[in-house]
Design a protein around this motif. Sequence first.
Motif, mmCIF file in Angstrom:
data_model
loop_
_atom_site.group_PDB
_atom_site.id
_atom_site.type_symbol
_atom_site.label_atom_id
_atom_site.label_comp_id
_atom_site.label_asym_id
_atom_site.label_seq_id
_atom_site.Cartn_x
_atom_site.Cartn_y
_atom_site.Cartn_z
ATOM 1 N N ALA A 90 1.223 -1.159 0.032
ATOM 2 C CA ALA A 90 -0.029 0.364 0.049
ATOM 3 C C ALA A 90 0.675 0.834 0.195
ATOM 4 N N ILE A 91 0.841 1.981 -0.753
ATOM 5 C CA ILE A 91 1.954 3.284 -0.711
ATOM 6 C C ILE A 91 0.675 4.168 -1.563
ATOM 7 N N TYR A 92 0.851 5.423 -0.765
ATOM 8 C CA TYR A 92 0.510 6.482 -0.511
ATOM 9 C C TYR A 92 0.688 7.113 -2.222
ATOM 10 N N GLY A 93 -0.751 7.222 -3.047
ATOM 11 C CA GLY A 93 -0.209 7.949 -4.774
ATOM 12 C C GLY A 93 -0.199 6.822 -5.409
ATOM 13 N N VAL A 94 -0.197 5.899 -5.198
ATOM 14 C CA VAL A 94 0.562 4.879 -6.197
ATOM 15 C C VAL A 94 -0.391 4.160 -5.741
ATOM 16 N N SER A 95 -0.717 2.838 -5.404
ATOM 17 C CA SER A 95 -1.975 2.426 -4.947
ATOM 18 C C SER A 95 -2.246 2.696 -4.032
ATOM 19 N N THR A 96 -3.393 4.037 -3.833
ATOM 20 C CA THR A 96 -3.984 4.783 -2.875
ATOM 21 C C THR A 96 -4.578 5.642 -3.982
ATOM 22 N N GLY A 97 -5.964 5.969 -2.860
ATOM 23 C CA GLY A 97 -5.917 7.473 -4.040
ATOM 24 C C GLY A 97 -5.728 8.696 -2.770
ATOM 25 N N LEU A 98 -5.660 9.976 -2.955
ATOM 26 C CA LEU A 98 -4.932 10.802 -2.936
ATOM 27 C C LEU A 98 -5.587 11.923 -1.340
ATOM 28 N N GLY A 99 -5.458 12.451 -0.840
ATOM 29 C CA GLY A 99 -6.135 13.009 0.687
ATOM 30 C C GLY A 99 -6.968 11.809 0.881
ATOM 31 N N ALA A 100 -8.672 13.160 0.909
ATOM 32 C CA ALA A 100 -9.583 12.170 1.792
ATOM 33 C C ALA A 100 -9.400 10.746 0.816
ATOM 34 N N GLY A 101 -8.981 10.496 -0.902
ATOM 35 C CA GLY A 101 -8.786 8.966 -1.365
ATOM 36 C C GLY A 101 -7.969 7.991 -1.037
#
Length: 502
Positions: free
Chosen positions: A53-64
């Motif tokens: 799980a990598i922020y902005g790579v495999s997840t959305g950004l900010g509230a996402g």
Amino acid sequence: MTDPIHLGAGPLTTRDLVAIAREGAAVELDDAALERIEAGHRALEGLAAGGAAIYGVSTGLGAGVDTRIVPDAVVVQRRIPPGRAVGVGRNARPDEVRAIMAARLAGLCAGRSGASRGVAEALTDLLNRGVHPVVPMTGSVGEADLAPLSHIALVLLGQGEAEFQGEILPGAEALARAGITPPEFGVKDGLALVSANAASVGAGALVVEDAAQALRSMLAAAALSFEGYRAGIAPLDPRAAALRPAPGQAEAARRLLALLDGGDLAQPGSARKLQDPLSFRCAPPVLGAALAALVAARASVELELAGAGDNPAVIAEDGVALPNANFDPTHLALAFEALGAALARVAAISAARIVKLMSPGSSDLPRFLAPAPDGSTGYGPTQKTAAALLAEIGHLAGPMPVAVLPVADGVEDYATMATSTVDKTAGIVERLRLLAALELVVAAQAVDLRGGVALGSGTAAILTEVRGLVPTLEADRPAAPDIAAVAGFIASGGLEAVFGAG
């Protein structure tokens, strides 16, 4: 030709950014920096492929952030800049855009962003080939400058607009004319390009150097006012600063004494009064406090230029993508608030000296420094100019709010407003330069009317430069062109050789 600036080879200074932004210096990515960039990119690709799980790579950004997505350089990363290109207001000047791009490149050279080599080299090409994206400067709340940096990233996607050879063009056309191929995006390139404080850092570097120049001109103006007023120099004595070593006081006094050296004021008994108004006596501590604030602001910018503010940060040697809060530039925002407040104090004593020089009861000179007692206005109306500049500076020196509207569904519930703080400090510097120009014009007239005095070597040179632009006032005339001429001379660096750039 200015020598190329090697990014990633060592610490980058505010002076380096000025060379890139305003003097046409090319940039080169150091080999070690390229190795760090490639290592970080490979490590991130491995982590993404392994399902981390990598922020902005495999997840959305900010509230996402709570939304898991499939890492995709084409779909995910290429949609990040367009969705965040929400800037409004004034467009950054070309020198500001260049400083911002250089600041972001410095961050990429740390190798912690996960950016690809291709994107870093493409950003380098924008600088070296003179492609300057159109960047509206309102839209960042100072927790990574997403909006302004997204407008830069748009051009690398072949979108947005850019200035090239004096013409505003669609991004794709600007790239084509400059011979730049839009880069392929890697697994974190969209986020890496926009998630940084490069707008506040890059613009801040220019403000720091402009403030340093404005302060030097204020030292020159104060010294010439000392000459015109025949003020006592006892407060400049090194022993005075030694008794209470306030920040910068000894340095300010040293510089003023150096400008006055060799003139009558350096001789005992030359001052007209035992004690002068505070705007003269307090010049060392007030100017010194501003010099100290300038040192702190420069340090805050150079810390950011040398650091890695990416979230998440890729630590290749440990094989992790580390979530962090290094995108928060509270220290920088506070340093620029302090600088603005200190410059406002400098403005206050400058304006007071201008008024004192024009008052016969204080200076023993003709009222308003008029050339003849025939009802001439002399420089009297410029007191209104000084008052207006001082009021505007005081307004801009007011702090930005510490409580900012929570955004991103409440996830981003704190913000520094660093970019706006840097921008208002730039406004203070611009007005301070005008006020310094006005004081130089008025002080030169006071010196001429005083007559029969030997100036210090530095103040004599200052008077020569001012008189080369502005003749002695012998009949009422518009003062605006005179003030503008001296302000332009200051901004061009023409005054630097007179009193030193230290």
